[in-house]
Design a protein around this motif. Structure first.
Motif, PDB file in Angstrom:
ATOM      1  N   SER A 172       0.821  -1.342   0.104  1.00  0.00           N
ATOM      2  CA  SER A 172      -0.022  -0.044  -0.031  1.00  0.00           C
ATOM      3  C   SER A 172       0.832   1.403  -0.073  1.00  0.00           C
ATOM      4  CB  SER A 172      -0.945  -0.034   1.382  1.00  0.00           C
ATOM      5  OG  SER A 172      -1.747   1.125   1.113  1.00  0.00           O
TER       6      SER A 172
ATOM      7  N   HIS B  97      -0.456   4.030   1.218  1.00  0.00           N
ATOM      8  CA  HIS B  97      -0.839   4.823   2.563  1.00  0.00           C
ATOM      9  C   HIS B  97       0.193   5.143   3.492  1.00  0.00           C
ATOM     10  CE1 HIS B  97      -5.034   4.994   1.022  1.00  0.00           C
ATOM     11  NE2 HIS B  97      -5.156   3.626   1.181  1.00  0.00           N
TER      12      HIS B  97
ATOM     13  N   GLU C 159      -5.223   3.838   7.635  1.00  0.00           N
ATOM     14  CA  GLU C 159      -5.486   3.513   6.101  1.00  0.00           C
ATOM     15  C   GLU C 159      -4.823   2.335   5.549  1.00  0.00           C
ATOM     16  OE1 GLU C 159      -7.803   5.332   4.459  1.00  0.00           O
ATOM     17  OE2 GLU C 159      -8.135   6.426   6.097  1.00  0.00           O
ATOM     18  N   PHE C 160      -3.588   2.008   5.757  1.00  0.00           N
ATOM     19  CA  PHE C 160      -3.034   0.970   5.508  1.00  0.00           C
ATOM     20  C   PHE C 160      -3.790  -0.492   6.100  1.00  0.00           C
ATOM     21  CE2 PHE C 160      -0.237  -2.745   6.652  1.00  0.00           C
ATOM     22  CZ  PHE C 160       0.140  -3.193   5.564  1.00  0.00           C
TER      23      PHE C 160
ATOM     24  N   LYS D 274      -6.826  -0.778   6.773  1.00  0.00           N
ATOM     25  CA  LYS D 274      -8.181  -0.616   6.259  1.00  0.00           C
ATOM     26  C   LYS D 274      -8.206  -1.276   4.750  1.00  0.00           C
ATOM     27  CE  LYS D 274     -10.174   3.503   6.077  1.00  0.00           C
ATOM     28  NZ  LYS D 274     -11.065   4.655   5.939  1.00  0.00           N
ATOM     29  N   GLU D 275      -6.964  -0.909   4.041  1.00  0.00           N
ATOM     30  CA  GLU D 275      -6.909  -1.267   2.615  1.00  0.00           C
ATOM     31  C   GLU D 275      -6.508  -2.558   2.593  1.00  0.00           C
ATOM     32  OE1 GLU D 275      -4.442  -0.146  -1.429  1.00  0.00           O
ATOM     33  OE2 GLU D 275      -3.800   0.968   0.249  1.00  0.00           O
ATOM     34  N   ALA D 276      -5.644  -3.180   3.430  1.00  0.00           N
ATOM     35  CA  ALA D 276      -5.182  -4.321   3.425  1.00  0.00           C
ATOM     36  C   ALA D 276      -6.174  -5.440   3.761  1.00  0.00           C
ATOM     37  CB  ALA D 276      -4.108  -4.781   4.608  1.00  0.00           C
ATOM     38  N   TYR D 277      -7.144  -5.057   4.795  1.00  0.00           N
ATOM     39  CA  TYR D 277      -8.243  -5.878   5.271  1.00  0.00           C
ATOM     40  C   TYR D 277      -9.218  -5.942   3.961  1.00  0.00           C
ATOM     41  CZ  TYR D 277     -12.808  -7.227   7.539  1.00  0.00           C
ATOM     42  OH  TYR D 277     -13.844  -7.974   7.689  1.00  0.00           O
ATOM     43  N   LYS D 278      -9.496  -4.717   3.454  1.00  0.00           N
ATOM     44  CA  LYS D 278     -10.262  -4.817   2.370  1.00  0.00           C
ATOM     45  C   LYS D 278      -9.948  -5.678   1.203  1.00  0.00           C
ATOM     46  CE  LYS D 278     -12.632  -1.409  -0.876  1.00  0.00           C
ATOM     47  NZ  LYS D 278     -12.698   0.021  -1.227  1.00  0.00           N
ATOM     48  N   ASN D 279      -8.605  -5.794   0.957  1.00  0.00           N
ATOM     49  CA  ASN D 279      -8.121  -6.695  -0.188  1.00  0.00           C
ATOM     50  C   ASN D 279      -8.052  -7.973   0.167  1.00  0.00           C
ATOM     51  OD1 ASN D 279      -7.883  -4.551  -2.606  1.00  0.00           O
ATOM     52  ND2 ASN D 279      -6.796  -3.431  -1.016  1.00  0.00           N
TER      53      ASN D 279
ATOM     54  N   HIS E 228     -13.271  -3.551  12.348  1.00  0.00           N
ATOM     55  CA  HIS E 228     -13.234  -2.201  12.211  1.00  0.00           C
ATOM     56  C   HIS E 228     -13.518  -1.532  13.643  1.00  0.00           C
ATOM     57  CE1 HIS E 228     -13.429  -2.786   7.946  1.00  0.00           C
ATOM     58  NE2 HIS E 228     -14.418  -3.693   8.275  1.00  0.00           N
TER      59      HIS E 228
END
Length: 179
Positions: free
Chosen positions: A24, A26, A31-32, A34-39, A48
């Motif tokens: 990432s 970020h 933010e990192f 959140k993005e890692a979880y989402k991906n 969360h």
């Protein structure tokens, strides 16, 4: 003992067994994460609500544990800063003129072993767990402790690791041990 899998998270990267699996751009850990979880293929709504240390430990553990049965896996983690990052946020909620009382949602995470609890709940672990606060990473200490758990028969595997997070400095190195 045999190290079967490992995961490292630092500087916006996640590696599993030495292979880069996520990166990432970020700058903030929030933010990192959140993005890692989402991906990832993780579906765990409680993620969360976790503090940053729990998110770091949880992400590293998930990269190794996935959806396999780990009811007989123990956890032995350590870090330097304990839950200091969350402790400061909790103190801010106490000092805030806007709140009449400190945040119970933050208070819950003012112990470093809560991240171990989050992982244990997710994977229905029914074994030993420990969280140590050490000056520096000490893999020999963690391995010796894990070996005693394995020899005792209290667990079939032990998830060991260093999960350090304070402000925007973070590093997780987590690995799975068996006899």
């Amino acid at each position: 003992m045999k190290k079967t899998e490992s995961c490292t998270i630092e500087q916006g990267k996640i590696t599993v067994n030495g292979d880069l699996v996520f990166e990432s751009q970020h700058e903030t850990f929030h933010e990192f994460a959140k993005e890692a979880y989402k991906n990832s293929d993780i579906s765990y709504p409680k993620f969360h609500k976790m503090d940053q240390l729990s998110k770091l430990a949880f992400l590293a553990a998930e990269m190794i544990l996935k959806n396999d049965d780990h009811s007989r896996t123990a956890i032995v983690f350590a870090n330097r800063s304990s839950s200091l990052d969350t402790d400061f946020k909790y103190q801010e909620s106490i000092n805030s003129q806007e709140n009449y009382f400190p945040s119970p949602a933050v208070f819950v995470y003012t112990l470093p072993n809560i991240c171990v609890g989050e992982i244990s709940i997710r994977h229905k672990m029914q074994t030993e767990n420990a969280f140590f606060v050490l000056e520096e990473p000490d893999e020999d200490f963690l391995n010796d402790y894990a070996e005693q758990i394995l020899i005792s028969g209290k667990a079939e595997k032990v998830l060991c690791g260093w999960t350090e997070l304070y402000q925007e400095n973070y590093k997780a190195f987590v690995y799975l041990l068996t006899l």
